[in-house]
Scaffold this motif. Sequence first.
Motif, short mmCIF file in Angstrom:
data_model
loop_
_atom_site.label_atom_id
_atom_site.label_comp_id
_atom_site.label_asym_id
_atom_site.label_seq_id
_atom_site.Cartn_x
_atom_site.Cartn_y
_atom_site.Cartn_z
N GLN A 33 0.86 -1.17 0.00
CA GLN A 33 0.00 0.00 0.00
C GLN A 33 0.91 1.24 0.00
O GLN A 33 1.94 1.25 0.66
N PHE A 35 1.04 5.45 0.61
CA PHE A 35 0.36 6.54 1.31
C PHE A 35 1.10 7.85 1.08
O PHE A 35 2.32 7.87 0.87
N GLN A 37 1.46 11.30 3.46
CA GLN A 37 1.13 11.89 4.75
C GLN A 37 1.26 13.40 4.66
O GLN A 37 2.31 13.91 4.24
N GLY A 41 -0.38 15.14 9.55
CA GLY A 41 -0.19 13.76 9.99
C GLY A 41 -1.14 12.75 9.37
O GLY A 41 -0.98 11.55 9.58
N SER A 42 -2.11 13.22 8.62
CA SER A 42 -3.08 12.29 8.03
C SER A 42 -2.44 11.45 6.94
O SER A 42 -1.79 11.98 6.04
N LEU A 43 -2.65 10.14 7.02
CA LEU A 43 -2.13 9.19 6.02
C LEU A 43 -3.23 8.94 5.00
O LEU A 43 -4.24 8.33 5.30
N ILE A 44 -2.98 9.38 3.79
CA ILE A 44 -3.96 9.22 2.72
C ILE A 44 -3.55 8.04 1.86
O ILE A 44 -2.42 8.00 1.36
N SER A 45 -4.46 7.09 1.71
CA SER A 45 -4.15 5.91 0.90
C SER A 45 -4.17 6.27 -0.57
O SER A 45 -5.14 6.83 -1.07
N TYR A 48 -3.56 0.44 -3.25
CA TYR A 48 -3.38 -0.87 -2.65
C TYR A 48 -3.18 -1.84 -3.81
O TYR A 48 -3.95 -1.86 -4.76
N THR A 85 5.08 13.65 2.54
CA THR A 85 5.91 12.48 2.82
C THR A 85 5.17 11.24 2.34
O THR A 85 4.02 11.01 2.72
N PHE A 87 4.90 7.12 1.95
CA PHE A 87 5.28 5.86 2.57
C PHE A 87 4.74 4.69 1.75
O PHE A 87 3.60 4.73 1.28
N LEU A 100 0.79 -4.07 8.66
CA LEU A 100 1.66 -3.45 7.67
C LEU A 100 3.04 -3.16 8.26
O LEU A 100 3.16 -2.76 9.42
N PHE A 102 6.10 -0.64 7.43
CA PHE A 102 6.28 0.58 6.67
C PHE A 102 7.72 0.82 6.26
O PHE A 102 8.67 0.43 6.98
N GLN A 104 10.70 3.81 5.30
CA GLN A 104 11.18 4.94 6.09
C GLN A 104 10.63 6.28 5.61
O GLN A 104 10.82 7.30 6.25
#
Lengths: 112, 114
Positions: A33, A35, A37, A41-45, A48, A85, A87, A100, A102, A104
């Motif tokens: 997956q 993402f 960020q 701080g929200s991790l947006i997909s 997948y 950022t 990931f 998951l 992750f 770096q």
Amino acid sequence: GDQVEQSPSALSLHEGTDSALRCNFTTTMRSVQWFRQNSRGSLISLFYLASGTKENGRLKSAFDSKERRYSTLHIRDAQLEDSGTYFCAAEVFTGGNNKLTFGQGTVLSVIP
Amino acid sequence: NSKVIQTPRYLVKGQGQKAKMRCIPEKGHPVVFWYQQNKNNEFKFLINFQNQEVLQQIDMTEKRFSAECPSNSPCSLEIQSSEAGDSALYLCASSLGTGSDTQYFGPGTRLLVL
């Protein structure tokens, strides 16, 4: 333990250019997956993938279907709003738990 | 994108205090995960649930955290006695199943332990 190695760690792109991020896995992974960020701080997909490639607008991702040991995220025609950022996160082949692991992260800066 | 709700967004505690955070998964998602992201962007899986049952948790979670996902109530993660090293972003994610499924993340609870 299982490792996800993401590169580059930082990337600076001019608007309108293309680039790619990569994640290598030290073991065979079941899925990956990607993402982004944001600064809050929200991790947006973004994607997948259990195999093959997926595309969404200017983003395209691929997961090596044969050996399942790497994945890439391509950014085409980079825009300022792509900054953030990124990931990758991969899921190991285990029964009953798809936690998951992750990478770096890649800090992407798109500059005018 | 994601409809996972996490509260509070920010939490400040003194060392030794309890720190509790909550998560409401996306509707219809029976699987819930908690991860910790430290200031170096390192993620650590903490625990996951399917409905009310714990599927897996790491040693640290078992010893120092209290977590649950009661039916018809938010899931929660509580640090029993906060330490400075617990300062991090705590992320909750939910998914449809324990097979290969997309995990959708909430905005996180940023904990600062003074």
